[in-house]
Design an enzyme around this catalytic site. Structure first.
Site, PDB file in Angstrom:
ATOM      1  N   ILE A   5       0.851  -1.204  -0.111  1.00 33.87           N
ATOM      2  CA  ILE A   5       0.106  -0.176  -0.042  1.00 33.87           C
ATOM      3  C   ILE A   5       0.967   1.086  -0.080  1.00 33.87           C
ATOM      4  CG2 ILE A   5      -1.938  -1.064   1.033  1.00 33.87           C
ATOM      5  CD1 ILE A   5      -1.088   0.403   3.738  1.00 33.87           C
ATOM      6  N   ASN A   6       0.218   2.199  -0.582  1.00 33.57           N
ATOM      7  CA  ASN A   6       0.997   3.700  -0.541  1.00 33.57           C
ATOM      8  C   ASN A   6       1.053   4.229   0.960  1.00 33.57           C
ATOM      9  OD1 ASN A   6       1.471   6.470  -0.632  1.00 33.57           O
ATOM     10  ND2 ASN A   6       1.458   6.199  -2.780  1.00 33.57           N
ATOM     11  N   GLN A   7       2.097   4.547   1.209  1.00 31.50           N
ATOM     12  CA  GLN A   7       2.419   4.992   2.724  1.00 31.50           C
ATOM     13  C   GLN A   7       2.037   6.658   2.996  1.00 31.50           C
ATOM     14  OE1 GLN A   7       6.310   3.531   3.315  1.00 31.50           O
ATOM     15  NE2 GLN A   7       5.855   1.645   3.828  1.00 31.50           N
ATOM     16  N   SER A 104       6.422   7.891  -1.305  1.00 33.94           N
ATOM     17  CA  SER A 104       5.319   6.832  -0.521  1.00 33.94           C
ATOM     18  C   SER A 104       5.024   5.802  -1.117  1.00 33.94           C
ATOM     19  CB  SER A 104       4.314   7.805   0.164  1.00 33.94           C
ATOM     20  OG  SER A 104       3.593   8.116  -0.494  1.00 33.94           O
TER      21      SER A 104
END
Length: 125
Positions: A5-7, A104
């Site tokens: 997942i994108n952080q 990210s």
């Protein structure tokens, strides 16, 4: 940490002391503003298949002058990754403090969440 997942929301959430990741998108934006954080795309348009920045074709830059008019108190501009970071010199030339951040994106696995966060902390320093 889930590397699929994108952080972004987790990183910003730590910076402002809010659990943004667990909230619906429409609830995240008012919290950002309450903590004097803005969110803005450097590109107004582009062509891209998939989500990788390397797939961006025909990018069109957003209106930097409009951003300045809308946010006259803006002091620091963070760029999420090297692709958006290419615009940092334009902002620095206008007197903004700029920070090119590690992406990210889940595709950017060279750094751990904690290593990324250490750099992202510069936004609030």
């Amino acid at each position: 940490m889930d590397h699929n997942i994108n952080q972004f929301w987790k990183l910003v959430g730590v910076l402002i002391g809010e659990n943004l990741y667990s909230l619906p998108y429409v609830e995240r934006l008012p919290l950002l503003l309450a903590h004097r954080f803005g969110l803005w795309d450097v590109l107004v348009a582009c062509e891209r298949e998939g989500s990788l920045d390397s797939a961006i074709r025909n990018p069109a830059a957003n209106d930097f002058e409009r951003l300045h008019r809308l946010c006259p108190e803006l002091e620091t501009v963070g760029f999420n990754g090297q692709t958006s970071g290419k615009f940092a010199p334009q902002f620095a030339a206008q007197g903004y403090r700029t920070v090119v951040l590690p992406s990210s994106s889940p595709a950017h696995v060279a750094l751990t969440f904690e290593q990324k966060l250490a750099v992202w902390q510069q936004l609030v320093a």
